[in-house]
Scaffold this motif. Structure first.
Motif, short mmCIF file in Angstrom:
data_model
loop_
_atom_site.label_atom_id
_atom_site.label_comp_id
_atom_site.label_asym_id
_atom_site.label_seq_id
_atom_site.Cartn_x
_atom_site.Cartn_y
_atom_site.Cartn_z
N ALA A 119 -45.50 -10.68 27.05
CA ALA A 119 -45.28 -12.10 26.77
C ALA A 119 -46.58 -12.91 26.85
CB ALA A 119 -44.26 -12.67 27.75
N GLU A 120 -47.51 -12.48 27.73
CA GLU A 120 -48.73 -13.28 27.91
C GLU A 120 -49.74 -13.09 26.79
OE1 GLU A 120 -47.52 -11.24 30.18
OE2 GLU A 120 -47.62 -12.06 32.21
N VAL A 121 -49.56 -12.05 25.99
CA VAL A 121 -50.57 -11.77 24.98
C VAL A 121 -50.54 -12.85 23.90
CG1 VAL A 121 -51.36 -10.13 23.24
CG2 VAL A 121 -50.42 -9.31 25.39
N GLY A 122 -51.65 -13.49 23.72
CA GLY A 122 -51.75 -14.52 22.68
C GLY A 122 -53.21 -14.77 22.41
N GLU A 128 -59.59 -16.14 26.31
CA GLU A 128 -60.03 -16.54 27.65
C GLU A 128 -60.45 -15.33 28.46
OE1 GLU A 128 -58.18 -19.77 30.44
OE2 GLU A 128 -57.20 -17.85 30.82
N CYS A 129 -59.59 -14.33 28.47
CA CYS A 129 -59.83 -13.15 29.32
C CYS A 129 -61.02 -12.33 28.81
CB CYS A 129 -58.57 -12.31 29.35
SG CYS A 129 -58.76 -10.73 30.17
N LEU A 130 -60.90 -11.84 27.56
CA LEU A 130 -61.98 -11.02 27.00
C LEU A 130 -63.28 -11.82 26.90
CD1 LEU A 130 -60.33 -9.00 24.08
CD2 LEU A 130 -61.17 -8.14 26.26
N GLY A 131 -63.15 -13.04 26.37
CA GLY A 131 -64.33 -13.87 26.17
C GLY A 131 -65.08 -14.12 27.47
N TYR A 175 -63.99 -12.73 38.04
CA TYR A 175 -63.14 -13.47 37.10
C TYR A 175 -61.67 -13.42 37.54
CZ TYR A 175 -60.48 -14.50 32.89
OH TYR A 175 -59.58 -15.02 32.00
N SER A 176 -61.27 -12.31 38.17
CA SER A 176 -59.86 -12.14 38.55
C SER A 176 -59.43 -13.21 39.57
CB SER A 176 -59.63 -10.75 39.13
OG SER A 176 -60.28 -10.64 40.38
N LEU A 177 -60.41 -13.82 40.25
CA LEU A 177 -60.06 -14.88 41.21
C LEU A 177 -59.64 -16.16 40.48
CD1 LEU A 177 -63.04 -14.37 43.70
CD2 LEU A 177 -60.70 -13.47 43.88
N PHE A 178 -60.01 -16.24 39.21
CA PHE A 178 -59.68 -17.40 38.39
C PHE A 178 -58.40 -17.17 37.59
CE2 PHE A 178 -59.89 -18.71 33.93
CZ PHE A 178 -59.90 -20.09 34.03
N CYS A 179 -58.25 -15.93 37.17
CA CYS A 179 -57.20 -15.57 36.22
C CYS A 179 -55.82 -15.61 36.89
CB CYS A 179 -57.50 -14.17 35.71
SG CYS A 179 -56.20 -13.38 34.82
N THR A 180 -54.84 -16.21 36.20
CA THR A 180 -53.51 -16.36 36.79
C THR A 180 -52.50 -15.40 36.19
OG1 THR A 180 -53.09 -18.08 35.17
CG2 THR A 180 -53.75 -18.80 37.38
N ARG A 181 -52.94 -14.53 35.32
CA ARG A 181 -51.98 -13.61 34.68
C ARG A 181 -51.88 -12.35 35.53
NH1 ARG A 181 -55.06 -16.01 30.91
NH2 ARG A 181 -53.93 -17.63 29.81
N ASP A 182 -50.75 -12.25 36.25
CA ASP A 182 -50.64 -11.16 37.22
C ASP A 182 -49.82 -9.98 36.71
OD1 ASP A 182 -52.15 -12.66 38.93
OD2 ASP A 182 -50.42 -13.60 39.90
N TRP A 190 -56.38 -5.57 29.35
CA TRP A 190 -57.47 -6.36 28.77
C TRP A 190 -58.72 -6.38 29.63
CZ3 TRP A 190 -56.87 -6.28 23.98
CH2 TRP A 190 -55.57 -6.25 23.46
N TYR A 191 -58.59 -6.30 30.94
CA TYR A 191 -59.77 -6.09 31.78
C TYR A 191 -60.39 -4.75 31.37
CZ TYR A 191 -58.44 -9.74 35.21
OH TYR A 191 -58.11 -10.90 35.84
N GLY A 192 -59.50 -3.77 31.20
CA GLY A 192 -59.98 -2.44 30.83
C GLY A 192 -60.73 -2.45 29.51
#
Lengths: 212, 183
Positions: A119-122, A128-131, A175-182, A190-192
């Motif tokens: 659902a979060e993929v958009g 935001e994540c990759l960039g 970055y994971s400290l900022f990211c809210t997608r758990d 996407w981290y991978g």
């Protein structure tokens, strides 16, 4: 033979160079990752309620897994700075974090309803994540490559890959400290992907610039 | 010279004892020379000393990578090995080789050597006749007449890179043709 003797005389006249110290290199490398991450977090802030989010172990792993990969990669990278060094069995150290990440992914896939899985993929979330991870990786990638150039890796491509892996996983942990997608289906994937992209770039660049 | 003596010299060199450093380099030179001779048999002997000097330079440029807590020799051998491989890569092996040396490079890859196994000139001509004329001329010039790569490259108007590739392919092809002709 006399030309060789001349060379020796010439070489022995140049100034000494102190042996590289692993600790010092590790400190510089850490700084190269920490500075961009700190600037990023200072600008955009950590996620709200980080402490309470940590009551969910998955959220802790989101930071710990890349941090572990970063630590291991840095150790291996610095080891390879000596020409006679080999990675050997230490490479198996990746098995644990990778296995945990895959388990998280599989567990989330099974436990979530099909429509909730991705659902979060958009466009926005991916950009935001990759960039962010890719942008944050640039400074440590360059810095670590410069560091590695002082060494004498006899496996330049591998060292380059380790530079990329260290840099990307290090900034990802930040970055994971900022990211809210758990959702592990999101962040493991996407981290991978982001980390792999930087690793491949590191390998390609390293192959050229880490030759001596 | 023993391991410890080398380490002592290099340690002294690291605290700015230039004499010790010169002594260290002099002591390792014959060691390196031995390895280069053994490992670069397929490179022309006149290039061995160049490689020895490359290795000395590499040792010098990378002297900071020796960890005083570790033995010197593995470090030294690793650098030497790396620079020998580097020398092969840079020199594109084939071009500088007299035929009998080239033979064992091909042999490693091909398990049969087209020319050395048949010193019979007529047989070689026969094999060359089966190649296209340009390739045959490349082999004749570089291998049989031992002409300089640059000359051949200029005369036949083939870039040095392509020349190497052509030579390699021709030798391979001849090896295949040669084997086919065997009983």
């Amino acid at each position: 033979m006399s030309k060789t003797d001349d060379l020796i005389i010439q070489l022995s006249g140049s100034p000494v160079r102190a042996p590289l110290r692993q600790r010092r290199l590790a400190a510089i490398a850490t700084l190269a990752m920490l500075v961009p991450v700190a600037l990023f977090l200072a600008e955009f802030g950590m996620r709200r309620g980080l402490m309470s989010a940590w009551s969910n172990p998955v959220v802790i792993l989101k930071t710990l897994l890349p941090l572990g990969i970063c630590g291991l990669s840095l150790v291996l990278l610095l080891r390879l700075i000596r020409p006679e060094a080999r990675i050997g069995r230490a490479g198996y150290g990746y098995a644990a974090p990778v296995a945990v990440a895959l388990l998280l992914w599989a567990g989330a896939f099974i436990s979530r309803a099909p429509q909730a899985r991705f659902a979060e993929v958009g466009t926005f979330s991916l950009t935001e994540c990759l960039g962010s991870i890719l942008m944050l990786s640039i400074v440590p990638l360059v810095g670590l490559l410069m560091l590695a150039r002082q060494g004498a890796s006899t496996a330049p491509q591998l060292s380059g890959a380790l530079v990329g892996l260290t840099a990307a996983s290090g900034v990802t942990a930040g970055y994971s400290l900022f990211c809210t997608r758990d959702n592990p289906l999101f962040f493991v994937t996407w981290y991978g992907v982001a980390i792999l992209i930087v690793t491949v770039v590191g390998a390609i660049v390293g192959r050229r610039v880490l030759q001596w | 010279m023993t391991e410890d003596a080398l380490a002592t010299l290099l340690l002294a060199a690291n605290v700015d004892d230039r004499q010790a450093y010169a002594q260290f380099l002099r002591a390792v030179t014959p060691i390196i020379r031995g390895i280069v001779r053994a490992r670069s048999r397929s490179l022309a002997p006149d290039q061995h000393e160049d490689i020895v000097q490359d290795v000395l330079l590499a040792i010098h440029r990378k002297r900071q990578t020796w960890d005083p807590g570790q033995p010197v020799r593995p470090w030294l051998y690793a650098i030497t090995r790396y620079k020998i491989i580097d020398a092969y890569r840079k020199r594109g092996v084939a071009v500088h080789l007299p035929i009998e040396d080239y033979a064992d490079v091909l042999a490693a890859e091909q398990a049969a050597d087209p020319l050395a196994a048949r010193d019979d000139r007529a047989e070689v001509d026969h094999l060359l006749g089966q190649l296209d004329p340009r390739s045959a001329e490349v082999v004749r010039a570089l291998v049989l007449r031992d002409e300089a790569q640059a000359d051949v490259s200029a005369r036949l108007q083939i870039s040095p890179g392509n020349l190497r590739v052509m030579l390699h392919r021709s030798m391979k092809r001849m090896a295949q043709l040669g084997r086919r002709g065997e009983p």
